[in-house]
Design a protein around this motif. Structure first.
Motif, PDB file in Angstrom:
ATOM      1  N   THR A   1       0.858  -1.181   0.000  1.00  7.20           N
ATOM      2  CA  THR A   1       0.000   0.000   0.000  1.00  7.20           C
ATOM      3  C   THR A   1       0.899   1.239   0.000  1.00  7.20           C
ATOM      4  O   THR A   1       2.096   1.156   0.311  1.00  7.20           O
ATOM      5  CB  THR A   1      -0.893   0.024   1.255  1.00  7.20           C
ATOM      6  N   LEU A   2       0.337   2.375  -0.331  1.00 11.54           N
ATOM      7  CA  LEU A   2       1.110   3.621  -0.319  1.00 11.54           C
ATOM      8  C   LEU A   2       1.624   3.920   1.084  1.00 11.54           C
ATOM      9  O   LEU A   2       2.737   4.448   1.259  1.00 11.54           O
ATOM     10  CB  LEU A   2       0.248   4.770  -0.835  1.00 11.54           C
ATOM     11  N   GLU A   3       0.841   3.573   2.104  1.00 12.54           N
ATOM     12  CA  GLU A   3       1.260   3.795   3.485  1.00 12.54           C
ATOM     13  C   GLU A   3       2.479   2.917   3.826  1.00 12.54           C
ATOM     14  O   GLU A   3       3.423   3.371   4.478  1.00 12.54           O
ATOM     15  CB  GLU A   3       0.113   3.486   4.437  1.00 12.54           C
ATOM     16  N   GLU A   4       2.447   1.662   3.353  1.00 15.27           N
ATOM     17  CA  GLU A   4       3.579   0.760   3.607  1.00 15.27           C
ATOM     18  C   GLU A   4       4.834   1.250   2.883  1.00 15.27           C
ATOM     19  O   GLU A   4       5.946   1.177   3.422  1.00 15.27           O
ATOM     20  CB  GLU A   4       3.232  -0.658   3.152  1.00 15.27           C
ATOM     21  N   ILE A   5       4.654   1.762   1.669  1.00 16.68           N
ATOM     22  CA  ILE A   5       5.788   2.295   0.910  1.00 16.68           C
ATOM     23  C   ILE A   5       6.403   3.475   1.653  1.00 16.68           C
ATOM     24  O   ILE A   5       7.628   3.579   1.781  1.00 16.68           O
ATOM     25  CB  ILE A   5       5.347   2.692  -0.510  1.00 16.68           C
ATOM     26  N   ASP A   6       5.558   4.360   2.163  1.00 18.98           N
ATOM     27  CA  ASP A   6       6.066   5.501   2.934  1.00 18.98           C
ATOM     28  C   ASP A   6       6.846   5.011   4.160  1.00 18.98           C
ATOM     29  O   ASP A   6       7.856   5.610   4.547  1.00 18.98           O
ATOM     30  CB  ASP A   6       4.912   6.403   3.377  1.00 18.98           C
ATOM     31  N   GLY A   7       6.369   3.943   4.765  1.00 10.59           N
ATOM     32  CA  GLY A   7       7.042   3.390   5.926  1.00 10.59           C
ATOM     33  C   GLY A   7       8.441   2.873   5.590  1.00 10.59           C
ATOM     34  O   GLY A   7       9.384   3.057   6.371  1.00 10.59           O
ATOM     35  N   ILE A   8       8.592   2.256   4.410  1.00 12.97           N
ATOM     36  CA  ILE A   8       9.905   1.744   4.018  1.00 12.97           C
ATOM     37  C   ILE A   8      10.833   2.886   3.608  1.00 12.97           C
ATOM     38  O   ILE A   8      12.045   2.849   3.862  1.00 12.97           O
ATOM     39  CB  ILE A   8       9.759   0.701   2.891  1.00 12.97           C
ATOM     40  N   VAL A   9      10.270   3.920   2.994  1.00 11.12           N
ATOM     41  CA  VAL A   9      11.070   5.115   2.681  1.00 11.12           C
ATOM     42  C   VAL A   9      11.613   5.706   3.978  1.00 11.12           C
ATOM     43  O   VAL A   9      12.788   6.105   4.049  1.00 11.12           O
ATOM     44  CB  VAL A   9      10.230   6.148   1.900  1.00 11.12           C
ATOM     45  N   GLU A  10      10.773   5.765   4.997  1.00 10.10           N
ATOM     46  CA  GLU A  10      11.220   6.247   6.298  1.00 10.10           C
ATOM     47  C   GLU A  10      12.304   5.326   6.867  1.00 10.10           C
ATOM     48  O   GLU A  10      13.286   5.785   7.461  1.00 10.10           O
ATOM     49  CB  GLU A  10      10.052   6.319   7.276  1.00 10.10           C
ATOM     50  N   PHE A  11      12.138   4.022   6.678  1.00  8.67           N
ATOM     51  CA  PHE A  11      13.116   3.040   7.154  1.00  8.67           C
ATOM     52  C   PHE A  11      14.484   3.316   6.523  1.00  8.67           C
ATOM     53  O   PHE A  11      15.512   3.291   7.204  1.00  8.67           O
ATOM     54  CB  PHE A  11      12.634   1.630   6.796  1.00  8.67           C
ATOM     55  N   PHE A  12      14.518   3.575   5.221  1.00  9.81           N
ATOM     56  CA  PHE A  12      15.772   3.899   4.537  1.00  9.81           C
ATOM     57  C   PHE A  12      16.420   5.136   5.133  1.00  9.81           C
ATOM     58  O   PHE A  12      17.632   5.206   5.322  1.00  9.81           O
ATOM     59  CB  PHE A  12      15.525   4.102   3.035  1.00  9.81           C
ATOM     60  N   ASP A  13      15.586   6.127   5.441  1.00  9.19           N
ATOM     61  CA  ASP A  13      16.104   7.382   5.986  1.00  9.19           C
ATOM     62  C   ASP A  13      16.643   7.191   7.401  1.00  9.19           C
ATOM     63  O   ASP A  13      17.779   7.578   7.712  1.00  9.19           O
ATOM     64  CB  ASP A  13      14.988   8.433   5.975  1.00  9.19           C
ATOM     65  N   LYS A  14      15.844   6.564   8.270  1.00 11.88           N
ATOM     66  CA  LYS A  14      16.192   6.456   9.675  1.00 11.88           C
ATOM     67  C   LYS A  14      17.358   5.494   9.912  1.00 11.88           C
ATOM     68  O   LYS A  14      18.156   5.681  10.851  1.00 11.88           O
ATOM     69  CB  LYS A  14      14.973   5.996  10.481  1.00 11.88           C
ATOM     70  N   THR A  15      17.499   4.449   9.105  1.00 13.94           N
ATOM     71  CA  THR A  15      18.588   3.471   9.303  1.00 13.94           C
ATOM     72  C   THR A  15      19.898   3.913   8.659  1.00 13.94           C
ATOM     73  O   THR A  15      20.937   3.287   8.871  1.00 13.94           O
ATOM     74  CB  THR A  15      18.214   2.096   8.719  1.00 13.94           C
ATOM     75  N   GLY A  16      19.864   4.984   7.866  1.00 15.14           N
ATOM     76  CA  GLY A  16      21.074   5.439   7.195  1.00 15.14           C
ATOM     77  C   GLY A  16      21.280   4.858   5.817  1.00 15.14           C
ATOM     78  O   GLY A  16      22.262   5.187   5.128  1.00 15.14           O
ATOM     79  N   LEU A  17      20.360   3.984   5.372  1.00 20.29           N
ATOM     80  CA  LEU A  17      20.501   3.406   4.027  1.00 20.29           C
ATOM     81  C   LEU A  17      20.417   4.482   2.944  1.00 20.29           C
ATOM     82  O   LEU A  17      21.139   4.410   1.936  1.00 20.29           O
ATOM     83  CB  LEU A  17      19.419   2.343   3.789  1.00 20.29           C
ATOM     84  N   LYS A  18      19.577   5.473   3.132  1.00 18.77           N
ATOM     85  CA  LYS A  18      19.470   6.547   2.147  1.00 18.77           C
ATOM     86  C   LYS A  18      20.810   7.261   2.030  1.00 18.77           C
ATOM     87  O   LYS A  18      21.297   7.524   0.906  1.00 18.77           O
ATOM     88  CB  LYS A  18      18.372   7.523   2.560  1.00 18.77           C
ATOM     89  N   ARG A  19      21.403   7.598   3.148  1.00 15.25           N
ATOM     90  CA  ARG A  19      22.707   8.264   3.140  1.00 15.25           C
ATOM     91  C   ARG A  19      23.753   7.389   2.461  1.00 15.25           C
ATOM     92  O   ARG A  19      24.613   7.872   1.726  1.00 15.25           O
ATOM     93  CB  ARG A  19      23.117   8.587   4.573  1.00 15.25           C
ATOM     94  N   PHE A  20      23.679   6.081   2.733  1.00 16.39           N
ATOM     95  CA  PHE A  20      24.626   5.148   2.106  1.00 16.39           C
ATOM     96  C   PHE A  20      24.533   5.234   0.578  1.00 16.39           C
ATOM     97  O   PHE A  20      25.549   5.349  -0.122  1.00 16.39           O
ATOM     98  CB  PHE A  20      24.337   3.725   2.577  1.00 16.39           C
TER      99      PHE A  20
END
Length: 305
Positions: free
Chosen positions: A117-136
């Motif tokens: 769902t769009l809500e679940e996708i937003d949750g994983i985007v947040e996961f990438f941000d909060k865990t540092g994967l986005k920065r990686f």
């Protein structure tokens, strides 16, 4: 038994045998393949090669969040590989969103393949941000996720070293025992089976004292049954006396079930333990270290059993 040892070891008496056993102990049972299981790592990486390459498109992305959303929406097959990027095997786990929040909001993450769902996708985007994967993906200069994951897998494989260390002696001796058994007419060489297995599959009766016990090796030839147990004693864990006593007890139980018993042990933990080694040779019919096996004593014993 003593005569066979004296013949193979060119020893004068039992004390000489014990001395040779003690002086030929090895400090490690590690081979070069102990450190990293490259075949397993390659298999893990190849299994998700396509998914990792899809995620490659996020490296240096100018609109990372939107690109990640598109991938999650159109390629949910990438979900199971996301935890691997953080050296996690689990596909379901929980995270506390904010430790400072008095309500301690718990987030449940599910990385199993499924339409999101769009809500679940937003949750994983947040996961990438909060865990540092986005920065990686944006800052760490990685050119290939496959190369990165190869390194992650090497790191995770270090946990498996504990298991490899624990069963290293079994794996080290397995081809040697199988080769000797075949040359000497044993029809079956069973590895890591419990005694109930041979009762079920070979009609060999065993009593309840050993039925549910696991054996490192069971060799079967006509009416002959041999249990070979192997271990490496580094000096940690159980005391030498407890180890010796446990194998003496095992031999007694096996003899009550018509089995011959061979114990192969080695390791620096036996250094300075001549009293316990002496006790082992006194109470156990066949006691060997790796050096004795290499000299041909194990084959000599199996020839005569």
């Amino acid at each position: 038994m003593k005569e066979l040892y004296i013949e193979f070891l060119n020893a004068e008496n039992e004390e000489s045998i014990i001395e040779k056993f003690h002086n030929t102990l090895v400090d490690t049972n590690r081979g070069y393949d102990f450190f990293v299981d490259w075949d397993k790592i390659r298999k893990h990486v190849e299994k998700h090669k396509i998914e990792f390459n899809i995620l490659n498109s996020l490296i240096g992305s100018k609109q990372f969040d939107n690109d990640l959303r598109e991938i999650l929406l159109n390629y949910p097959r990438v979900l199971p590989v996301i935890p691997i990027l953080l050296a996690i095997r689990d596909l379901n786990f929980k995270v506390i969103r904010d430790f400072t929040d008095k309500n301690l909001d718990i987030v449940n993450y599910d990385f199993n393949i499924r339409p999101l769902t769009l809500e679940e996708i937003d949750g994983i985007v947040e996961f990438f941000d909060k865990t540092g994967l986005k920065r990686f993906f944006l800052e760490m200069g990685t050119k290939s996720i496959l190369d990165y994951v190869m390194g992650v897998e090497v790191g995770m494989d270090t946990h498996a070293r504990k298991n490899r260390s624990g069963n290293r002696m079994e794996l080290l001796l397995k081809p040697i025992i199988e080769d000797i058994a075949v040359k000497n007419g044993f029809e079956e060489v069973l590895f890591q089976k419990n005694f109930k297995y041979i009762e079920t599959n070979y009609g060999i009766e065993v009593n309840s004292s050993i039925k549910n016990r696991k054996a490192d090796f069971i060799l079967i030839k006509d009416n002959k049954k041999v249990n070979i147990e192997v271990n490496f004693y580094s000096g940690t864990g159980s005391k030498p006396q407890e180890i010796v006593d446990s194998y003496i007890e095992r031999q007694n139980e096996l003899k009550n079930n018509g089995f011959e018993f061979i114990w192969i042990t080695d390791g620096e933990g036996w250094r300075g333990q001549k009293n316990q080694i002496h006790k082992g040779f006194e109470k156990i019919d066949y006691l060997l270290n790796l050096h004795f096996v290499r000299l041909g004593l194990l084959e000599g014993i199996l020839c005569r059993i």
